[in-house]
Design an enzyme around this catalytic site. Structure first.
Site, PDB file in Angstrom:
ATOM      1  N   HIS A 216     -25.255  25.271  48.704  1.00 18.57           N
ATOM      2  CA  HIS A 216     -26.531  24.807  49.282  1.00 18.57           C
ATOM      3  C   HIS A 216     -26.280  23.479  49.694  1.00 18.57           C
ATOM      4  O   HIS A 216     -25.472  22.648  49.054  1.00 18.57           O
ATOM      5  CB  HIS A 216     -27.636  25.062  48.224  1.00 18.57           C
ATOM      6  CG  HIS A 216     -27.488  23.895  47.158  1.00 18.57           C
ATOM      7  ND1 HIS A 216     -27.880  24.607  45.722  1.00 18.57           N
ATOM      8  CD2 HIS A 216     -27.431  22.592  46.798  1.00 18.57           C
ATOM      9  CE1 HIS A 216     -27.685  23.396  44.928  1.00 18.57           C
ATOM     10  NE2 HIS A 216     -27.527  22.471  45.654  1.00 18.57           N
TER      11      HIS A 216
ATOM     12  N   GLU B 114     -31.176  26.762  49.779  1.00 18.35           N
ATOM     13  CA  GLU B 114     -30.467  27.729  48.694  1.00 18.35           C
ATOM     14  C   GLU B 114     -30.010  29.048  49.451  1.00 18.35           C
ATOM     15  O   GLU B 114     -30.562  29.135  50.609  1.00 18.35           O
ATOM     16  CB  GLU B 114     -31.417  28.086  47.659  1.00 18.35           C
ATOM     17  CG  GLU B 114     -31.554  27.066  46.596  1.00 18.35           C
ATOM     18  CD  GLU B 114     -30.871  26.628  45.469  1.00 18.35           C
ATOM     19  OE1 GLU B 114     -29.423  26.934  45.917  1.00 18.35           O
ATOM     20  OE2 GLU B 114     -31.080  26.895  44.479  1.00 18.35           O
TER      21      GLU B 114
HETATM   22  C1  GLP Z   1     -28.600  19.107  43.935  1.00 15.57           C
HETATM   23  C2  GLP Z   1     -28.714  18.471  44.904  1.00 15.57           C
HETATM   24  C3  GLP Z   1     -27.777  18.643  46.039  1.00 15.57           C
HETATM   25  C4  GLP Z   1     -26.458  18.222  45.598  1.00 15.57           C
HETATM   26  C5  GLP Z   1     -26.097  19.332  44.549  1.00 15.57           C
HETATM   27  C6  GLP Z   1     -24.655  19.087  43.875  1.00 15.57           C
HETATM   28  O1  GLP Z   1     -28.833  20.380  43.746  1.00 15.57           O
HETATM   29  N1  GLP Z   1     -30.013  18.976  45.642  1.00 15.57           N
HETATM   30  O2  GLP Z   1     -28.164  17.555  47.028  1.00 15.57           O
HETATM   31  O3  GLP Z   1     -25.584  18.250  46.558  1.00 15.57           O
HETATM   32  O4  GLP Z   1     -26.948  18.865  43.657  1.00 15.57           O
HETATM   33  O5  GLP Z   1     -24.874  17.976  42.921  1.00 15.57           O
HETATM   34  P1  GLP Z   1     -23.542  17.408  42.428  1.00 15.57           P
HETATM   35  O6  GLP Z   1     -23.128  16.178  43.470  1.00 15.57           O
HETATM   36  O7  GLP Z   1     -24.173  16.628  41.290  1.00 15.57           O
HETATM   37  O8  GLP Z   1     -22.554  18.481  42.076  1.00 15.57           O
END
Ligand code: GLP
Length: 244
Positions: free
Chosen positions: A138, A143
Site C-alpha cells: 500500500h 490498500e
Molecule cells: C502506514 C502509512 C504509510 C506507510 C506505511 C509503512 O500504513 N499509512 O504511508 O508507508 O505505514 O510504514 P513504515 O514506514 O513504518 O514501515
C-alpha cells in the site's frame, strides 16, 4: 524508475533527504507531499539538521500529507498530524497554516474527503511526493483492492496494516480501523515521487512495485507508469528485485 541502493537506514535517509532538499532549494515555494511511518523519520531528521545549519528555508514551503486515521485528533500522539508536528514541522520554519493533513476528527467521510480534495485542487501541484510502502504494497493508505481510487477516500484498513501499525499503539484494539487517504491519481500527478524503503519485510512489496504486474492488489505497482520515480532502498528491501 530510478533505484538508488543504500547501505542501511541512515544512508537511505541521507540520500533521500538530499533529493528532497534539492527540490526545496530549486523551488523555495514548492509543495511537498509528505508521508508518515518509521521509514521517513531519518529523512526528516536530516532535513531538520540542514535547516539548523542554515542550508534550507521552509518559510515559503507548503505541504500536503498522504493520510490520517479517522477518529484521531491532531493532539493524539498516534495521529499523523501529531507525527508531522513532532518529527518535522515543530523544528523548521514552515508556516503551519500551509501544512495540510486530512481532518481525522471529521466524522462525515464524504465531507472530510471533499475538503481535502479542495485543498489538493487549490494547490499548484505536488512537486515531490514522499512515500513509504506497506508490507502489502500500500501507498498512503491505499490498500490492496480490485481497483485504484483516484482521489481522497475513506478506507477500511486491512489486517496486515493493523498488525504492522499496532507497534505504535498500546493495544491492538486502539489501532483505528479506518483512515482517510489521498488517492492514486493525486499521487500519480505529483511531478516527482520519492520512495524510501528499508528492511526485509518490505522485499515482497518492493518486488511487486518494481517488477510485478501493475495491479490494484499491489497499489504501488502503478508507479511503474509514473515518469519520475526515485526509489531509495536498502539491500534487504531490494533483495527480491532481480532486474538490478
Ligand atoms: C502506514 C502509512 C504509510 C506507510 C506505511 C509503512 O500504513 N499509512 O504511508 O508507508 O505505514 O510504514 P513504515 O514506514 O513504518 O514501515
Amino acid at each position: 524508475m530510478r533505484i538508488i541502493k543504500a547501505k542501511d537506514y541512515d544512508d537511505m535517509s541521507r540520500k533521500a533527504a538530499a533529493i528532497m532538499a534539492s527540490v526545496i532549494t530549486l523551488k523555495p515555494d514548492c509543495t511537498l507531499g509528505l508521508a508518515t511511518g518509521s521509514s521517513p523519520v531519518g529523512l526528516y531528521q536530516n532535513l531538520i539538521a540542514a535547516y539548523e545549519r542554515g542550508e534550507l528555508d521552509f518559510s515559503k514551503v507548503s505541504s500536503i500529507n498522504l493520510d490520517e486515521y479517522k477518529g484521531l485528533s491532531g493532539d493524539n500522539d498516534q495521529s499523523y498530524r501529531y507525527f508531522m508536528n513532532h518529527n518535522l514541522f515543530d523544528h523548521v520554519n514552515i508556516d503551519k497554516n500551509n501544512t495540510h493533513v486530512p481532518n481525522g476528527l471529521e466524522p462525515d467521510s464524504e465531507k472530510a474527503c471533499a475538503d481535502y480534495n479542495a485543498i489538493i485542487h487549490a494547490s499548484k501541484g505536488i512537486d515531490i511526493q514522499l512515500l513509504g510502502i506497506g508490507r502489502n504494497g500500500h501507498i498512503g493508505f491505499n490498500e490492496p483492492s480490485d481497483h485504484f481510487t483516484a482521489e481522497t477516500h475513506c478506507v477500511d484498513l486491512t489486517e496486515s496494516t493493523i498488525d504492522a501499525n499496532k507497534r505504535f499503539f498500546e493495544k491492538e484494539e486502539d489501532v483505528p480501523r479506518q483512515a482517510y487517504t489521498m488517492g492514486i491519481k493525486t499521487i500519480m500527478e505529483a511531478k516527482m515521487v520519492l520512495m524510501v524503503a528499508c528492511g526485509a519485510d518490505k522485499a515482497d512489496a518492493i518486488k511487486g512495485m518494481v517488477e510485478g504486474p501493475v495491479t490494484p492488489q499491489v497499489q504501488a505497482s502503478i508507479l511503474q507508469f509514473h515518469p519520475n520515480v526515485v526509489l531509495v532502498a536498502d539491500e534487504a528491501a531490494l533483495s527480491k528485485v532481480t532486474s538490478i
